[in-house]
Design a protein around this motif. Structure first.
Motif, PDB file in Angstrom:
ATOM      1  N   GLY A  97       0.816  -1.192   0.000  1.00  0.00           N
ATOM      2  CA  GLY A  97       0.000   0.000   0.000  1.00  0.00           C
ATOM      3  C   GLY A  97       0.862   1.260   0.000  1.00  0.00           C
ATOM      4  O   GLY A  97       1.954   1.275   0.572  1.00  0.00           O
ATOM      5  N   PRO A 118      -2.848  -0.457  -3.109  1.00  0.00           N
ATOM      6  CA  PRO A 118      -1.627  -1.050  -3.683  1.00  0.00           C
ATOM      7  C   PRO A 118      -1.022  -0.116  -4.722  1.00  0.00           C
ATOM      8  O   PRO A 118      -1.741   0.565  -5.461  1.00  0.00           O
ATOM      9  N   ILE A 202      -7.150  -6.825   1.419  1.00  0.00           N
ATOM     10  CA  ILE A 202      -7.428  -5.656   0.580  1.00  0.00           C
ATOM     11  C   ILE A 202      -8.939  -5.458   0.585  1.00  0.00           C
ATOM     12  O   ILE A 202      -9.688  -6.349   0.163  1.00  0.00           O
ATOM     13  N   VAL A 209      -5.199  -1.425   1.360  1.00  0.00           N
ATOM     14  CA  VAL A 209      -4.536  -2.485   2.114  1.00  0.00           C
ATOM     15  C   VAL A 209      -4.758  -2.189   3.598  1.00  0.00           C
ATOM     16  O   VAL A 209      -4.375  -1.120   4.090  1.00  0.00           O
ATOM     17  N   CYS A 243      -5.597 -10.669  -0.668  1.00  0.00           N
ATOM     18  CA  CYS A 243      -4.837 -10.139   0.467  1.00  0.00           C
ATOM     19  C   CYS A 243      -3.351 -10.331   0.153  1.00  0.00           C
ATOM     20  O   CYS A 243      -2.987 -10.960  -0.836  1.00  0.00           O
TER      21      CYS A 243
END
Length: 540
Positions: A97, A118, A202, A209, A243
């Motif tokens: 992130g 991200p 996420i 994130v 994730c």
């Protein structure tokens, strides 16, 4: 993506024997890899990896990591007679992130809505064809690595997570969640322990994130449950890019998933190395061999940072010097902190070419100690240059040359056999010297008037130069300069040469002055002395 094919190595029994005894640091690291497999035998591929955090524009430290890893890889290839397949994977953590907006980007306010998303989901602030900030920075790294000719494969964390390449290790992380927590919790403060999870979901709603505790980890289903930002209880798979892992578990998980054999990293990672290793072991992998290098510093002695944009970028170094000089600087004392600023460039250029000249006079053992052998992956070029970079800088200074043609006029007068066509590397340095002088040397130049003693010495030097043949060589001229200094009371001749530099060139240090006069020309040097005695250099 591969930047180049792996270059052939000159392998002889004598060279392999010399490599086994070499104390050059790449060979010392390569021997650790050989010891790693001395009982089991080598796997099908020995994997070297470098990591890259694309939170800001790539800097020279990033390049240094790839260059140094390549040097270890080359040393390993020689020690094993190139009979073991090797790969170099350059891995970008571009799914991290964006925790803060880098100072170096334009229109920082435009990126604020994308904080914590991200990096490959953040719009590209630089425009162009790249679909995100992360993709842009990845492309900048690849462009340089390709320009330098590295043999590597590029890997994106976003691609690896979303494509399923990490699914197996993520499922195992869910199964061994408690074991990972046992590794991590003792390394955290009391407050952080309450909310820590190795999984970073996420958010399906915000795309950010999230650093949130887990309400449930279902190893059988491969899912995690957490509270999303709006307070809703949310369950998502650990696989498929829904994730990612926290950075410390991510290191170890990647090593386990890919079977990494060697990775180097900066001193700031050193305290966490044992954590990375333990996570790798928990997830069924064997920790790689490590090499911890010192960090680069800016001109103020502060650690260089991608987000701050201090220190040098790759492009900035290459605007003033060839790539070989940068690789040479990376080879030197990697465990010692070094300043990475514009003023280190000229010395790095000259030392590289000095080492290149020395290589041809070396025996096998000496060749493998020479930085140039490692810089060029065992295939160094055949010859160097006839004039040093520092000499070219001083020639630019004295001649006020603003273009290559003017500077080449002096070089051709010095040696009629030299030309841009038959010495393209020298021609390249001529261009660099003009640019470096204009940007860094010229603004700092400060001429001073000669004292009475210095004036008399300079007048004497002028008379002696007038008596010499215009084609007199550097040694003859240097002898006359020495004689003038001695006869005018300079017990320490360094002070005499310092006078020449300060009065004639406007700087405290300079070249071997006899060589400079031979290159610049006796008549031109006499005119330079006359200008100094008339006060014109100070006025100009």
């Amino acid at each position: 993506m591969t930047g180049a094919t792996l270059p052939a190595l000159d392998i002889t029994d004598e060279l392999v024997d010399a490599a086994s005894k070499s104390k050059a640091w790449p060979f010392e690291e390569a021997r650790k890899l050989i010891k790693r497999y001395e009982k089991s035998g080598f796997p099908q591929t020995v994997l070297f990896e470098t990591g890259y955090g694309p939170s800001g524009l790539p800097h020279i430290g990033t390049f240094g990591e790839v260059a140094r890893t390549t040097m270890v890889r080359t040393a390993f290839r020689l020690l094993t007679a190139d009979k073991v397949v090797t790969r170099l994977l350059c891995f970008s953590d571009d799914m991290d992130g964006m925790r803060k907006i880098p100072d170096s980007v334009p229109d920082r306010a435009a990126l604020e809505p994308y904080l914590h998303q991200p990096l490959t989901a953040v719009p590209n602030p630089f425009g162009g064809d790249h679909e995100s900030f992360g993709h842009h920075n990845n492309a900048m790294l690849r462009r340089f690595l390709d320009t330098f000719g590295f043999d590597y494969e590029f890997a994106s964390a976003t691609d690896y997570y979303k494509s399923g390449k990490f699914d197996d290790v993520l499922m195992l992380a869910a199964e061994r969640y408690d074991d990972i927590m046992k590794v991590m919790l003792p390394t955290l403060g009391e407050e952080r322990r309450e909310t820590y999870s190795p999984f970073l979901p996420i958010s399906p709603k915000s795309g950010r994130v999230l650093y949130v505790p887990m309400l449930n980890v279902d190893a059988r289903e491969g899912t995690i449950t957490f509270e999303d930002e709006d307070g809703t209880e949310t369950t998502i798979p650990v696989t498929g890019g829904h994730c990612k892992l926290q950075w410390k578990p991510d290191f170890g998980a990647r090593w386990a998933a890919l079977g990494v054999d060697f990775e180097m990293f900066g001193k700031d990672h050193g305290p966490n190395m044992a954590v990375y290793d333990r996570i790798c072991s928990v997830l069924g992998g064997r920790p790689p061999e490590h090499f911890v290098y010192e960090l680069f510093l800016d001109d103020q002695g502060q650690k260089i940072s991608k987000s701050k944009g201090n220190g040098l970028t790759i492009d900035e170094w290459l605007a003033y010097a060839p790539t070989e000089s940068l690789a040479y600087y990376m080879f030197l004392k990697p465990r010692t902190a070094k300043r990475l600023h514009f003023d280190v460039i000229p010395r790095a250029v000259d030392e590289y070419f000095q080492q290149l000249d020395a290589l041809g006079r070396s025996d096998p053992g000496q060749r493998l100690q020479n930085p140039v052998w490692h810089i060029h992956s065992g295939n160094p070029p055949a010859s160097g240059i006839p004039l040093s970079f520092s000499m070219l800088l001083n020639l630019v200074s004295a001649s006020n040359a603003h273009d290559k043609e003017t500077l080449w006029g002096f070089i051709s007068n010095y040696d009629g056999e030299l030309s841009p066509d038959n010495h393209p590397k020298l021609d390249e340095l001529v261009g660099y010297a003009i640019r470096y002088f204009e940007d860094f040397v010229k603004p700092a130049k400060s001429f001073r008037a000669p004292s009475t003693q210095e004036r008399a010495a300079l007048e004497d030097l002028d008379r002696r130069l007038a008596a010499l043949d215009e084609a007199a060589d550097a040694e003859t001229i240097q002898t006359e300069i020495f004689s003038v200094g001695k006869e005018h009371g300079y017990e320490n001749l360094r002070e005499w040469f310092k006078t020449l530099y300060q009065v004639l060139l406007g700087q405290d240090q300079g070249p071997r002055f006899g060589s400079f006069v031979a290159l610049y020309g006796i008549d031109a040097s006499r005119r330079l002395i006359a200008s100094a005695l008339d006060g014109k250099l100070q006025a100009g």
